[in-house]
Design a protein around this motif. Structure first.
Motif, PDB file in Angstrom:
ATOM      1  N   ARG A 409       0.935  -1.285  -0.001  1.00  0.00           N
ATOM      2  CA  ARG A 409       0.001   0.020   0.132  1.00  0.00           C
ATOM      3  C   ARG A 409       0.909   1.107   0.004  1.00  0.00           C
ATOM      4  O   ARG A 409       0.656   2.072   0.734  1.00  0.00           O
ATOM      5  CB  ARG A 409      -1.032   0.097   1.177  1.00  0.00           C
ATOM      6  CG  ARG A 409      -2.493   0.759   0.863  1.00  0.00           C
ATOM      7  CD  ARG A 409      -3.240   0.753   1.945  1.00  0.00           C
ATOM      8  NE  ARG A 409      -2.590   1.639   3.159  1.00  0.00           N
ATOM      9  CZ  ARG A 409      -3.231   1.486   4.479  1.00  0.00           C
ATOM     10  NH1 ARG A 409      -4.242   0.654   4.696  1.00  0.00           N
ATOM     11  NH2 ARG A 409      -2.760   2.361   5.397  1.00  0.00           N
ATOM     12  N   THR A 462     -13.468  -7.606   2.518  1.00  0.00           N
ATOM     13  CA  THR A 462     -12.358  -6.601   2.868  1.00  0.00           C
ATOM     14  C   THR A 462     -12.109  -6.611   4.257  1.00  0.00           C
ATOM     15  O   THR A 462     -12.824  -7.024   4.984  1.00  0.00           O
ATOM     16  CB  THR A 462     -13.300  -5.221   2.381  1.00  0.00           C
ATOM     17  OG1 THR A 462     -13.635  -5.222   1.177  1.00  0.00           O
ATOM     18  CG2 THR A 462     -12.399  -4.063   2.794  1.00  0.00           C
ATOM     19  N   GLN A 465     -10.320  -1.438   8.116  1.00  0.00           N
ATOM     20  CA  GLN A 465      -9.419  -0.474   7.615  1.00  0.00           C
ATOM     21  C   GLN A 465      -9.259   0.586   8.714  1.00  0.00           C
ATOM     22  O   GLN A 465     -10.455   1.032   9.524  1.00  0.00           O
ATOM     23  CB  GLN A 465     -10.085   0.346   6.283  1.00  0.00           C
ATOM     24  CG  GLN A 465     -10.329  -0.759   5.549  1.00  0.00           C
ATOM     25  CD  GLN A 465      -9.145  -1.212   4.697  1.00  0.00           C
ATOM     26  OE1 GLN A 465      -8.237  -0.582   4.437  1.00  0.00           O
ATOM     27  NE2 GLN A 465      -9.320  -2.491   4.384  1.00  0.00           N
ATOM     28  N   ASN A 469      -7.478   5.425   5.726  1.00  0.00           N
ATOM     29  CA  ASN A 469      -7.026   4.886   4.633  1.00  0.00           C
ATOM     30  C   ASN A 469      -8.290   4.993   3.664  1.00  0.00           C
ATOM     31  O   ASN A 469      -8.062   4.650   2.380  1.00  0.00           O
ATOM     32  CB  ASN A 469      -6.737   3.347   4.863  1.00  0.00           C
ATOM     33  CG  ASN A 469      -6.427   2.451   3.748  1.00  0.00           C
ATOM     34  OD1 ASN A 469      -5.584   3.136   2.902  1.00  0.00           O
ATOM     35  ND2 ASN A 469      -7.005   1.222   3.416  1.00  0.00           N
ATOM     36  N   GLN A 609     -11.144   2.066  -1.705  1.00  0.00           N
ATOM     37  CA  GLN A 609     -10.627   3.068  -0.873  1.00  0.00           C
ATOM     38  C   GLN A 609     -10.476   4.419  -1.328  1.00  0.00           C
ATOM     39  O   GLN A 609     -10.697   5.462  -0.539  1.00  0.00           O
ATOM     40  CB  GLN A 609      -9.117   2.575  -0.263  1.00  0.00           C
ATOM     41  CG  GLN A 609      -7.911   2.617  -1.046  1.00  0.00           C
ATOM     42  CD  GLN A 609      -6.566   2.275  -0.406  1.00  0.00           C
ATOM     43  OE1 GLN A 609      -6.415   1.056  -0.354  1.00  0.00           O
ATOM     44  NE2 GLN A 609      -5.859   3.301  -0.225  1.00  0.00           N
TER      45      GLN A 609
END
Length: 796
Positions: A409, A462, A465, A469, A609
């Motif tokens: 990421r 998913t 988070q 993010n 995202q």
């Protein structure tokens, strides 16, 4: 002198009369010799294994209980140590997965750095505490990003295919593979190649839509992105094709339900996407939960042996979906015992049991009972070991945690997530050019349950988070406007919960604003209150508290927006203020009222995202939308199935209305306009094939630069069997500056004109074909015609 060169040593060995390859002269056990041919290493290792050790390679256990986290230290758990000692386990699944089902959170789960340390710890224990020192395979869910904490979250597959941009999706897949591999994963579950032709089915969001050719094209590039030029690169993973096959059209929309298809429909529509991905090099295939014409896919020898291996030349391994082998004794009732179920699947060509509940416990009984031959066991084991050798795991079982920390990421990956989201957004309606909005706008109302809910825009599969993010639509809009702009946010209602009602406040916000952006749709956001089946699918009943209405297990009987959402939209529209509807959803929902009454509609699916930034990019004109529908939006569930390539035959309107969908496959608007002209064709026939060159011009006649998605469909005028009325055969996303014109050329072959004839052979038949060219399936701008002077048999 070349006394130290490899050539000198090889020549010396040869003339010494050894006649033996250099690698064989080294005093190293063959399977541990990195220089030995893979086939020899596999043969040697299999010959040394006990039956229990072989069965261990054929069972994949749930991975998230296999580590223990203590601060910044991660070690193998007692459960993993036991699995190695007693089951000789060879593969884990979902080790790094985090979600409500696994009960792994941001607090007790693993970030990329700790994930790499965890996989290293598991490999170290496996190698140091197993007799033959075989490393474990680690398989992970990778449908729209690696399903692990700290990775990049891309749009779900239905959004990926809405880009109609294969190059971009291959780049995305390569990024997902890199992030997974750097953390110690080896196998990525994806791409999902099910045709979504039953929209009540809960997993539409995970597919590339309704079309055979588009699905196959996306599948090919995801495989290439995952596997790269070789799985031994250190940044690539093995692709696992899901779900083999026809999983997306269950009767009644029931997830995993029975599928009844004719052989011709199976060959014409449902198998080609998998074939395209296999030909692209896919090394793993997952069977589906469903049966086809009474035969469970997990024990279907026609599919797994005849089609997959003999016809297509597949050279990887086949894995079950989670616990699907047990379906033989459960839902399907085709086996009396678990040993019978194990025998049915292994003999049909299924190599590995995801979950391990059948092979790990009952395969040994089936072997001892004479139901399964040892040659078949050795074959299955060899297929898995071959890939472990090719990936280089015996020489390089560990990964660098510091690299994982730095490169998973990263900024480049986040920018790519935004680009995929930008390209995926579909402009469905733009009456009187309400969009794009002017950034000088003084006040804007942002309303709706999906306007500022980060998990609702991410889709199923998913991981948890951190707040920073994800960019929501509200945050994306705020980033576009100056501080002086008055942005009024009101949730208004929930997705499903009718007790939440702030509609009056939403109306007030709209009345005080120049424009209202209403963000509605669905949710696949799992929570910690929902109960889950052993397969991970949600248990849906009248006690469900989740706001989910999509995602695995959430099948629908209606496609209406749930809760008070339509009531909210109608109340805001009644103010007379300009309204933009933004849909964030996992499947097409009923938007009939909106299509008739709301001037501007955007479909963002689950945009990932960076979805909020992407929606804002389109709303304010920083990005000219060019997404196209990969699935038709129906007027009513009574039309289902409704897809553009319906079979020739009686297809007429209903008493209540049209048989046409509200918006057809391939549809999407732009802030520009495009004109098609000058279609030319040239047909060249040779002994075994035909080449059809199709060329035409496309011009951007608008005032903005933009992309057009050029689509070419083929219509067979007269055929020996009933075929689809038209079929997508080529597409290309093309960027055109304002006023720019480009010539586009497509090449078609006999395969593109073919059908499955009465003898179940693929043939391009003599006669006429119409070629339909334009920006969607429903209204081509150009039509031309070609003729084949004779028929051509297509070699599969």
């Amino acid at each position: 002198m070349i006394r130290n060169s490899f050539l000198y040593v090889a020549v010396l060995a040869f003339f010494a009369g050894a006649g033996t390859p250099l690698w064989a002269q080294q005093n190293i056990t063959v399977y541990k010799n990195a220089h030995a041919p893979v086939a020899q290493r596999v043969k040697d290792l299999v010959s040394r294994m006990t039956l229990d050790e072989k069965i261990g390679q054929l069972s994949t256990l749930l991975g998230w209980p296999m580590y223990e986290k203590n601060g910044d230290e991660v070690n193998a758990s007692e459960e993993f140590k036991k699995a190695i000692a007693t089951q000789h386990i060879g593969m884990l699944w979902g080790t790094l997965r985090a979600d409500p089902w696994t009960k792994k959170t941001l607090e007790n789960g693993l970030n990329p750095y700790l994930a790499a340390k965890a996989t290293n710890a598991l490999q170290k224990w496996s190698i140091e505490h197993s007799r033959l020192q075989i490393p474990v395979f680690i398989a992970e869910e990778c449908p729209h990003g690696h399903m692990a904490i700290g990775t990049t979250v891309f749009p779900t597959a239905i959004g990926q295919s809405s880009t109609w941009d294969t190059g971009l999706i291959q780049e995305m897949a390569a990024t997902i593979a890199k992030e997974a591999r750097l953390q110690g994963a080896h196998i990525g579950y994806g791409p999902i190649l099910d045709l979504a032709r039953e929209l009540r089915w809960s997993r539409v969001e995970e597919t590339y839509g309704e079309d055979t050719y588009l699905n196959g094209s996306m599948g090919e590039v995801v495989v290439r992105g995952f596997q790269g030029k070789g799985i031994g690169s250190g940044t690539n993973i093995i692709a696992t094709l899901k779900h083999f096959t026809a999983y997306g059209v269950p009767e009644g929309g029931h997830n995993g339900g029975a599928v009844n298809l004719g052989q011709r429909a199976l060959m014409q529509n449902y198998l080609p996407p998998f074939k395209a991905a296999v030909k692209a090099g896919a090394l793993s295939v997952m069977t589906a939960y469903n049966s086809i014409d009474g035969i469970p896919c997990s024990s279907n020898t026609y599919l797994l042996n005849d089609v997959l291996r003999k016809q297509w030349g597949f050279n990887g391994f086949v894995v079950s979906d989670l616990n699907s082998i047990s379906g033989a004794t459960g839902a399907d009732h085709v086996a009396g015992t678990e040993a019978d179920a194990a025998a049915l699947s292994i003999n049909a060509g299924l190599d590995n049991d995801l979950g391990g509940n059948t092979y790990a416990t009952s395969l040994l009984k089936a072997i001892k009972g004479g139901q399964v031959k040892m040659t078949r066991i050795d074959e299955a084991v060899g297929r898995i070991l071959k890939l472990k050798f090719e990936m280089g795991l015996f020489e390089h079982p560990y990964v660098d945690a510091e690299i994982a920390k730095a490169q998973v990421r990263d900024e480049k990956a986040v920018a790519l997530a935004r680009k995929v989201a930008d390209e995926s957004i579909i402009l469905l309606k733009n009456e009187r050019n309400l969009l794009p909005l002017n950034k000088a706008i003084k006040s804007i109302a942002v309303i709706g349950p999906n306007a500022d809910n980060m998990y609702n825009q991410l889709g199923d599969y998913t991981a948890p988070q951190p707040d920073d993010n994800i960019v929501t639509v509200l945050q994306g809009i705020r980033s576009k406007l100056p501080a002086s702009a008055n942005i009024r946010y009101v949730k208004g209602c929930a997705i499903r919960d009718t007790t939440q009602n702030d509609i009056a406040k939403a109306v007030e916000a709209a009345l005080q604003s120049d424009v209202a952006v209403v963000v509605l749709g669905g949710s696949s956001a799992r929570d910690f209150k929902t109960n889950y089946q052993a397969t991970g699918a949600a248990v849906v009943n009248n006690k469900s508290v989740s706001d989910m209405e999509s995602g695995e297990g959430y099948d629908r009987e209606s496609l209406d927006m749930m809760g008070r959402q339509l009531q909210l939209l109608q109340a805001v529209a009644k103010t007379g203020k300009p309204v933009v509807l933004v849909l964030i959803e996992g499947r097409p929902l009923n938007i009939n009222w909106a299509a008739a009454n709301i001037p501007a509609i955007i479909n963002a699916w689950y945009p990932g995202q960076q979805g909020g930034n992407a929606v804002a990019d389109v709303l304010f004109g920083d990005y000219n939308p060019a997404g196209r529908l990969p699935v038709s939006i129906p007027v009513s569930v009574g039309q289902l199935p409704v897809y553009y390539s319906y079979q020739n035959g009686s297809h007429h309107d209903y008493v209540e209305g049209s048989a046409k969908p509200l918006y057809s496959f391939g549809y999407g608007l732009s802030y520009s306009a495009f004109q098609y002209t000058d279609a030319q064709t040239k047909v060249t026939e040779n002994a075994n094939d035909v080449l059809v060159k199709v060329s035409f011009k496309v011009k951007n006649t608008g005032s903005r630069d933009g992309d057009e998605v050029v689509q070419l469909y083929v219509k067979d005028e007269v055929s020996s069997v009933v075929v689809p009325n038209k079929q997508l055969r080529r597409f290309q996303r093309v960027h055109l500056a304002a006023g720019e014109e480009k010539q586009i050329t497509f090449d078609l072959t006999a395969a593109d004109l073919s059908l499955i004839d009465q003898n179940y052979k693929r043939v391009a038949e003599k006669g006429g074909f119409r070629l339909l060219i334009g920006g969607n399936s429903d209204r081509p701008q150009l039509t031309t015609r070609i003729t084949l002077s004779r028929s051509f048999t297509v070699v599969e």
